[in-house]
Scaffold this active site. Structure first.
Site, PDB file in Angstrom:
ATOM      1  N   LEU A  35      53.358 106.565  27.339  1.00  9.53           N
ATOM      2  CA  LEU A  35      53.783 107.111  28.591  1.00  9.53           C
ATOM      3  C   LEU A  35      54.162 108.554  28.034  1.00  9.53           C
ATOM      4  O   LEU A  35      55.187 108.758  27.547  1.00  9.53           O
ATOM      5  CB  LEU A  35      54.812 106.280  29.054  1.00  9.53           C
ATOM      6  CG  LEU A  35      55.460 106.798  30.300  1.00  9.53           C
ATOM      7  CD1 LEU A  35      54.245 106.556  31.414  1.00  9.53           C
ATOM      8  CD2 LEU A  35      56.741 105.836  30.655  1.00  9.53           C
ATOM      9  N   CYS A  63      57.258 104.860  25.358  1.00  9.87           N
ATOM     10  CA  CYS A  63      55.927 103.997  24.884  1.00  9.87           C
ATOM     11  C   CYS A  63      56.026 102.741  24.398  1.00  9.87           C
ATOM     12  O   CYS A  63      57.128 102.074  24.870  1.00  9.87           O
ATOM     13  CB  CYS A  63      55.316 104.876  23.780  1.00  9.87           C
ATOM     14  SG  CYS A  63      55.291 106.768  23.992  1.00  9.87           S
ATOM     15  N   ASP A  76      58.964 115.390  20.211  1.00 12.14           N
ATOM     16  CA  ASP A  76      59.863 114.729  19.081  1.00 12.14           C
ATOM     17  C   ASP A  76      59.378 113.950  18.162  1.00 12.14           C
ATOM     18  O   ASP A  76      60.022 114.057  17.059  1.00 12.14           O
ATOM     19  CB  ASP A  76      60.716 114.340  20.220  1.00 12.14           C
ATOM     20  CG  ASP A  76      60.351 113.020  21.049  1.00 12.14           C
ATOM     21  OD1 ASP A  76      59.222 112.961  21.224  1.00 12.14           O
ATOM     22  OD2 ASP A  76      61.341 112.493  21.633  1.00 12.14           O
TER      23      ASP A  76
END
Length: 606
Positions: free
Chosen positions: A51, A2, A98
């Site tokens: 993303l 990201c 995560d």
């Protein structure tokens, strides 16, 4: 993968929502799947572009907050062992991401505990709303970028410098001291950048920023103190252990909820990554290679693609396409390009995005195991030839891209950073053997430039790149457990004696085997013709295009204030006989293209 943005200030910043939205928009290519930001409270604003790779649901979007609302996070990267960490936590999870594991771990056990456990690549901004503290954390090797601006009134941070600039809170100032640094090293070493007052968070560090914007810099990881030079070892056991560690590193990087593939140049590094990926994947893998009509390695990449039955894609690039893409990529990198092959790599990443979102790459193998024979054998040459200067000076003279003599002759800019790093490294080189110093230098500095290349070329088209050879556990294993002689191995004692009267550029890969242990385990996975051919790198035919580059230089560099008066003609004359003539001129052009793009417009707005 990201992009992160944010700012933290002593006083309230006007139009905060608009500013963070513009910051997110500026780096939207890093995360086209979602663009979000936090509420503006306690003078902190967190922004994120996503993303989606793991838990692709919108529930896992960022910024994310703990259940208690004590901690907020924006995070770029992957924590490969997040499921293992999750098992140690009592937290009530809402997602399978995560990201949530990071903030849960930090809330339960603290920042240091989480970092000590994490295996991954990451740039993280964490804010403790109770204590009003901001943490900016960068992974051990600097795989993920993290930049910040500080003027004592506000901290502005982002995954990319254009994110910082798009806040509208500053106008950039060109840092002329970076020119000499770039021409020597192909990139700017941390913490510096080409922008005054904009810095990199150093790899292996995190910043702890208080309410008064005081900054405490914390170092949480470094290369191991140990460096194995043992002459007594069991080669078969070490080879088997290294094979196991490499497989573990690759397997960690296969965790994904979206399609993945590999770069496949046909060299040993990318080929063994491809082989292990295929062996451990249930689905057919896409592989990619790129080259030029006059210079490519398609023959070798096809051998591996056929052996492992991959969906293989060959991409051909020409000179016009290369030059057209050049300036566009500088705008993505926020810096001059450092390596000519950044342009074909970016084109290849654009093509692979059509089918995959995650790609595994072979960066880091040469640094891990001594793959650049001409440089890694320099200690041997130094001991066997007349010593005219210190080893550090000898090393730097061989390593740097544009020779210092040329830079001193033509540049009209400061050598401030040269002095800073010379002082640091002269001292560091006095603490270890010359053999060890070369490995440490390449891990501390050289590979960081390659990682900037990897991040930019992939993220400009919304692709996540993963680099198994830079797994910190694999690096620690290599330093502690692999003897120097199994990294660079002489063919025999006769060859070693013969090499004493030559230089590495003439004998490396003839009388010795660089990356010996990697080649050794490769026989388990790869054909002999791949393993035993000479290292080629990723060639771009710049010397063939020297006339084109010379014309571009005359058009663009004649009035450059950072060059001494009438220096251009002298530069062209001096470098024509250099092995890197095309690349040197290409680098000078990069500086001017970059400077014109960033410093001739107004970024600040009210």
């Amino acid at each position: 993968m990201c992009g992160i943005n944010g700012f933290y200030s002593k006083t309230r910043i006007l139009k905060a929502d608009k500013r963070i939205s513009k910051m997110n928009l500026a780096i939207n290519h890093r995360g086209p799947d979602a663009q979000c930001f936090s509420e503006y409270e306690k003078n902190i604003m967190l922004g994120h572009v996503r993303l989606s790779i793991i838990d692709v649901r919108s529930l896992a979007n960022q910024p994310m907050f703990t259940n208690s609302k004590k901690w907020g996070i924006v995070f770029n990267g992957e924590i490969y062992n997040f499921k293992e960490i999750k098992k140690e936590l009592k937290y009530s999870f809402k997602t399978n991401s995560d990201t949530e594991v990071i903030i849960a771990a930090v809330e339960e056990y603290g920042v240091d505990w989480f970092i000590s456990k994490a295996n991954g690549m990451f740039a993280i901004a964490l804010f403790n709303y109770d204590e009003e503290k901001l943490f900016l954390i960068r992974d051990r090797m600097g795989i993920k970028p993290l930049y910040y601006f500080n003027d004592d009134e506000k901290i502005i941070f982002s995954s990319e410098i254009k994110g910082v600039l798009s806040s509208g809170l500053l106008n950039p100032v060109f840092n002329e001291a970076a020119i000499d640094e770039y021409l020597g090293n192909r990139y700017i070493r941390a913490p510096y950048t080409f922008f005054k007052n904009i810095y990199q968070v150093k790899p292996g560090f995190y910043l702890e920023i208080g309410k008064d914007l005081s900054i405490k810099e914390n170092k949480y990881w470094d290369l191991p103190e140990a460096f194995n030079t043992s002459n007594s070892y069991k080669e078969d056991k070490i080879i088997a252990d290294f094979d196991q560690e490499l497989n573990k590193a690759v397997n960690y990087r296969l965790i994904s909820d979206v399609p993945l593939g590999t770069y496949l140049s046909g060299g040993v590094d990318s080929s063994i990554i491809t082989a292990i990926t295929v062996i451990n994947s249930e689905k057919k893998i896409n592989t990619y290679t790129i080259g030029f009509k006059e210079l490519n390695e398609f023959k070798y990449s096809k051998i591996i693609a056929n052996k492992y039955n991959t969906n293989h894609h060959e991409i051909l690039m020409d000179k016009d396409e290369y030059i057209d893409k050049w300036k566009e990529l500088i705008r993505y990198k926020d810096a001059p390009l450092g390596v000519p092959n950044e342009i074909p790599l970016a084109l290849m990443s654009t093509k692979l995005k059509e089918k995959i979102t995650v790609v595994l790459s072979g960066e880091g193998a040469d640094e891990l195991l001594g793959g650049y024979g001409r440089i890694f054998r320099l200690p041997f040459d130094y001991e066997n030839h007349k010593k005219e200067k210190s080893f550090y000076d000898t090393f730097i003279n061989a390593y740097e891209y544009v020779p210092r003599a040329i830079r001193d002759k033509v540049l009209n800019s400061s050598t401030e950073y040269r002095k800073v790093f010379d002082e640091v490294n002269t001292k560091a080189f006095s603490n270890h053997s010359n053999e060890e110093n070369v490995f440490r230098f390449f891990h501390k500095y050289h590979v960081k430039g390659l990682l900037q290349r990897v991040d930019m070329t992939t993220m400009q088209t919304s692709v996540e790149a993963r680099v198994p050879f830079l797994d910190h556990n694999l690096i620690e294993f290599s330093y502690k457990n692999i003897p120097y002689d199994l990294k660079l191995k002489w063919l025999n004692n006769t060859g070693k004696e013969e090499a004493k009267f030559k230089l590495a550029k003439d004998y490396s890969e003839v009388l010795d085997i660089p990356k010996y242990i990697l080649r050794k385990i490769s026989y388990k996975y790869l054909p002999k013709e791949i393993i035993e051919r000479k290292k080629v790198g990723f060639p771009v035919p710049l010397n063939n295009w020297f006339t084109n580059l010379e014309n571009l230089a005359k058009e663009n560099l004649s009035n450059s204030k950072w060059l001494k008066k009438e220096a251009l003609e002298e530069l062209i004359l001096k470098i024509k006989d250099e092995e890197r003539a095309g690349q040197i001129l290409w680098m000078f052009l990069n500086i001017e293209f970059f400077k014109n793009n960033y410093f001739e417009k107004t970024w600040k707005w009210d």
